[in-house]
Design a protein around this motif. Sequence first.
Motif, short mmCIF file in Angstrom:
data_model
loop_
_atom_site.label_atom_id
_atom_site.label_comp_id
_atom_site.label_asym_id
_atom_site.label_seq_id
_atom_site.Cartn_x
_atom_site.Cartn_y
_atom_site.Cartn_z
N PHE A 33 0.84 -1.19 0.00
CA PHE A 33 0.00 0.00 0.00
C PHE A 33 0.88 1.24 0.00
N ARG A 34 0.78 2.05 -1.03
CA ARG A 34 1.56 3.28 -1.08
C ARG A 34 0.72 4.48 -0.70
N SER A 35 -0.55 4.44 -1.03
CA SER A 35 -1.43 5.56 -0.73
C SER A 35 -2.85 5.04 -0.53
N VAL A 36 -3.46 5.40 0.57
CA VAL A 36 -4.83 5.00 0.88
C VAL A 36 -5.56 6.21 1.44
N GLU A 37 -6.79 6.43 0.98
CA GLU A 37 -7.62 7.48 1.58
C GLU A 37 -9.06 6.99 1.61
N LEU A 38 -9.60 6.84 2.81
CA LEU A 38 -10.99 6.42 2.95
C LEU A 38 -11.92 7.56 2.56
N ALA A 39 -13.07 7.21 2.02
CA ALA A 39 -14.04 8.21 1.55
C ALA A 39 -14.86 8.74 2.73
N VAL A 40 -14.18 9.46 3.59
CA VAL A 40 -14.80 10.00 4.81
C VAL A 40 -15.22 11.44 4.55
N ASP A 41 -16.47 11.76 4.86
CA ASP A 41 -16.94 13.14 4.78
C ASP A 41 -16.61 13.84 6.10
N ASN A 42 -15.90 14.95 6.00
CA ASN A 42 -15.54 15.69 7.21
C ASN A 42 -16.74 16.47 7.72
N ILE A 43 -16.75 16.72 9.02
CA ILE A 43 -17.75 17.58 9.66
C ILE A 43 -16.98 18.64 10.44
N MET A 44 -17.36 19.90 10.28
CA MET A 44 -16.68 20.98 10.99
C MET A 44 -17.36 21.19 12.36
N GLN A 45 -16.55 21.35 13.39
CA GLN A 45 -17.10 21.53 14.73
C GLN A 45 -17.68 22.93 14.94
N GLU A 46 -17.10 23.91 14.27
CA GLU A 46 -17.55 25.29 14.44
C GLU A 46 -18.71 25.59 13.49
N PRO A 47 -19.57 26.55 13.79
CA PRO A 47 -19.47 27.46 14.94
C PRO A 47 -20.11 26.93 16.22
N GLU A 48 -20.90 25.86 16.11
CA GLU A 48 -21.71 25.45 17.28
C GLU A 48 -20.89 24.86 18.41
N LEU A 49 -19.80 24.14 18.07
CA LEU A 49 -19.03 23.43 19.08
C LEU A 49 -17.56 23.88 19.05
N PRO A 50 -17.27 25.08 19.56
CA PRO A 50 -15.90 25.59 19.47
C PRO A 50 -14.85 24.73 20.15
N THR A 51 -15.26 23.97 21.17
CA THR A 51 -14.31 23.06 21.84
C THR A 51 -14.72 21.59 21.67
N ALA B 140 -15.30 12.71 32.05
CA ALA B 140 -16.30 13.50 31.32
C ALA B 140 -15.60 14.64 30.59
N PHE B 141 -16.32 15.23 29.65
CA PHE B 141 -15.82 16.42 28.96
C PHE B 141 -15.73 17.55 29.97
N ILE B 142 -14.61 18.25 29.98
CA ILE B 142 -14.42 19.34 30.94
C ILE B 142 -15.08 20.60 30.38
N GLY B 143 -16.26 20.90 30.93
CA GLY B 143 -17.04 22.05 30.47
C GLY B 143 -18.15 21.60 29.53
N ASN B 144 -18.47 22.46 28.55
CA ASN B 144 -19.51 22.19 27.57
C ASN B 144 -18.93 22.49 26.19
N PRO B 145 -19.01 21.56 25.25
CA PRO B 145 -18.38 21.80 23.94
C PRO B 145 -18.98 22.97 23.16
N ARG B 146 -20.13 23.47 23.62
CA ARG B 146 -20.72 24.66 23.00
C ARG B 146 -20.04 25.95 23.48
N SER B 147 -19.17 25.84 24.47
CA SER B 147 -18.50 27.01 25.04
C SER B 147 -17.03 27.06 24.64
N ALA B 148 -16.57 28.22 24.22
CA ALA B 148 -15.16 28.40 23.86
C ALA B 148 -14.26 28.36 25.10
N ARG B 149 -14.84 28.47 26.29
CA ARG B 149 -14.06 28.47 27.53
C ARG B 149 -13.94 27.09 28.15
N SER B 150 -14.30 26.07 27.40
CA SER B 150 -14.20 24.70 27.89
C SER B 150 -12.89 24.07 27.44
#
Length: 196
Positions: A6-24, A65-75
């Motif tokens: 195997f020289r090159s492999v890339e799975l057909a994964v669709d990315n999801i962006m965390q922002e703007p709703e989940l800054p952390t 647990a997640f430290i804080g809330n992923p909806r907050s930039a201060r987490s």
Amino acid sequence: MDYTHFRSVELAVDNIMQEPELPTGCEITALTIVLNYMGYNVDKLTMADKYLPQGEVGKTHPDEAFIGNPRSARSYGANAPVLIKAANKYFDDVLATHKIYDVSTEDFDSLLEYINDGFPVIIWATINMKASYPTTKWVINGETVQWTSPFHCMVLIGYTEDTYIIADPLQGIVEYDKDLVKQRYNELGNQALVIY
């Protein structure tokens, strides 16, 4: 099996962006990326609000647990055991046939065998693969917990001869130098999860 051909492999994964709703919320977004790739129709906000264990900043261990809330930039964030809890809770609700496995103890190069078999791997490293540094410290149940920045979680989806291909909740589909990825992965505690 011999994977040297195997020289090159890339799975057909669709990315999801965390922002703007989940800054952390990189961890739960990375999990959602893999769940969608595996055929589960679920969104990052449902995963964050309904399935991600969350705790108070300064009183929560990142293995519990997640430290804080992923909806907050201060987490802050969470380690692999927390994502396992979130995935298992979701799998129980939807009567899933898949399971999530902690493969953190495996050598990084062996993680590529999962990629070759069609399974993306959730990994922890740093934002933009920048050098890590210690930041906040907490004492939780008598244990000193040292936070490392810029803490980040993403999905390993492939590789070339010189790079790893990553679905990054902050950057999109990106490639980074192999040695650099391994170094940052080690700095963040060698954490990896796979669903199959």
